[in-house]
Design a protein around this motif. Sequence first.
Motif, PDB file in Angstrom:
ATOM      1  N   PHE A 176       0.802  -1.221   0.000  1.00  0.00           N
ATOM      2  CA  PHE A 176       0.000   0.000   0.000  1.00  0.00           C
ATOM      3  C   PHE A 176       0.837   1.274   0.000  1.00  0.00           C
ATOM      4  O   PHE A 176       0.296   2.372  -0.026  1.00  0.00           O
ATOM      5  CB  PHE A 176      -0.922   0.033   1.232  1.00  0.00           C
ATOM      6  N   SER A 177       2.152   1.151   0.038  1.00  0.00           N
ATOM      7  CA  SER A 177       3.000   2.305   0.311  1.00  0.00           C
ATOM      8  C   SER A 177       2.810   3.444  -0.673  1.00  0.00           C
ATOM      9  O   SER A 177       2.898   4.612  -0.303  1.00  0.00           O
ATOM     10  CB  SER A 177       4.472   1.871   0.312  1.00  0.00           C
ATOM     11  N   SER A 178       2.517   3.140  -1.930  1.00  0.00           N
ATOM     12  CA  SER A 178       2.413   4.195  -2.936  1.00  0.00           C
ATOM     13  C   SER A 178       1.196   5.089  -2.723  1.00  0.00           C
ATOM     14  O   SER A 178       1.101   6.161  -3.307  1.00  0.00           O
ATOM     15  CB  SER A 178       2.360   3.583  -4.340  1.00  0.00           C
ATOM     16  N   SER A 179       0.260   4.642  -1.903  1.00  0.00           N
ATOM     17  CA  SER A 179      -0.965   5.413  -1.696  1.00  0.00           C
ATOM     18  C   SER A 179      -0.954   6.218  -0.399  1.00  0.00           C
ATOM     19  O   SER A 179      -1.908   6.915  -0.100  1.00  0.00           O
ATOM     20  CB  SER A 179      -2.170   4.469  -1.700  1.00  0.00           C
ATOM     21  N   PHE A 180       0.112   6.122   0.376  1.00  0.00           N
ATOM     22  CA  PHE A 180       0.155   6.829   1.654  1.00  0.00           C
ATOM     23  C   PHE A 180       0.337   8.332   1.451  1.00  0.00           C
ATOM     24  O   PHE A 180       1.010   8.778   0.530  1.00  0.00           O
ATOM     25  CB  PHE A 180       1.315   6.322   2.517  1.00  0.00           C
TER      26      PHE A 180
END
Length: 597
Positions: free
Chosen positions: A302-306
């Motif tokens: 999910f890191s790209s959406s943080f």
Amino acid sequence: MEKEMVHVEGTNKCVGDDVNPEDSFCPEMEIEENGSPKNEIQRLTSEKGEGSNVVFSREGPLVSKESRRSGVYRCGAKKLKSQAVVIESEVGKKGNVGHDRKLTKQDRMELGRLFQGAVSSHDWELAESLIPLADTQALNDAMCITLDSIWFLSTQQELHGITGLIKKIIANGAYDFTRAALRTSFLASCVSACQSRTMSLADTVTVMAQRLHERLQECNGDEVLKAEAGAKVQKFTEWALKCIGFHSRCQGNRDRVSHNSAIEIQLQLSAFKTFLDLAGNQLTGKDFTEAFDAACFPLTLFSSSFDPGWASGISATAVQGLLGMLVEGGADNVNQCFLEASRFGSTELVRILLQIAQRNSLDVDVDLALGFASHYCKIGTMECLVEEGNAIAFLGPFMRAAERGCMQVVQWFVNRGCRDMELCLALTAATSSSQVDVAAYLLPHVPQNVLAALSIEILKAAGERSDSIARSDDEAVAPELRAFLQEHWSEAAFLDGSRQGQEHYMNLVRILNWGGSPMCIRDLPGPLRVAIAYLPLYRECVAAGGRLFSQRLRGQLVEAVRRLGGGSLEGVSQGRELLSILEHHLPPFLVHTDSVG
């Protein structure tokens, strides 16, 4: 206005804002050996490390199709209690008394459905009344269901009810603490990730699938195995998202996870700490390591959406506290997860793990992490590692980026500030790998005095690299390039040039000894004899610019100088020096005034 309709997983209907807690519930996830969300991917690579070998693997809904058709899938608290009475009666008729009995699959699913509904509606009395009806497997399921619900509690009363329920379940014989710890750690991480204000639950599914696909593409291995691993990992994550969506609807939220307050997060962490205390030494260091791994894995997806700075916000507090307790319990894979987060550009997870390492006096390899991040061009993560992790080993990653031709990373290192020697070595790496654009970018940044002293070594490195490409069997090298390098720039080309020079000299000797020309070449002045023998070679060298000769031409020139009695050629290997020796033997009027001599 019409109520927004929310599709309920596993049904053929939609419900509005008045979602009953029983209208949907979290599927049961069981475990089997030798797998985890991350390890399903790691199996495809040759890299091995610490981490999980236990995982949630099979998904079985806690409600049967028959139950849905019979109408018991949608009911209120009174209906729940009446169904509990029915189940108790059925169990009694079958003579199943005590936890050593074994329920049928149908009874276990129906019991689990009722227990899920009771916990979701906070009917602790009803939930406790179902515990004596459970066999050992159903007790373990109940412990998992109850523990998963802690990440959605919001009041002191709910904390008291959930922890009391966990205590009673354990007292009645639940023992599978490993599965409960793993799956709730995975779920807690997903909950924190979904609280990013930029992402709805629908977005989360899309982002997860995309990131999972990207991650599998970076793995080596059989495509069929990769597809199977991807399907399993996607199932794990979809289970967590179903669970989150169900609890969110129960709390009145349609398509977004509500943000917890600091007080609510402390209550949730307190409940998890109670579970760990109750488990005691039933959880081993290996269990804590696997749970830590399970908690970190979703954050890499999910890191790209943080949001920027998510790691220091309230949404990350729960996962920070969870990871901290797992480390205190004995998790020893912080550095492994840190390196993996760096590799995949999970900057916010990198920040969290840096903080955990600092608080617990643990060593994490920030310089190696910088190497991973730069290799995969994760600029944001590189910034974090340097500014917050104090990474200082620039040379290795800088040179490898130059060698690969990764201009973005090269520019980042240059802008961060590199020493003169680091710039020169990166230029050497770019030149030797034929990365013309990178070499052209770096050249003006190298001080002239350094360049003058090391330019010869840089060119030598380029020649050595050309030879290795010429001899390579790598299919990535274009056949035309390999053929060109083999003909002009390989060690074989030098030997061929030397052979041609020897044959040329032998032909001259034959002409001198047995030639039939009326003009006796022996009677000519020495410089003219040299001109007759080597003027074509000299002109070819001059036409080449006299700075960097092909290996074939250099081989001919070395042989010519040796035959002219150029003395010891040890240390004389550059075109400028060799051509100067040849010019010394030629008539002055034939020497080019603008040549390198």
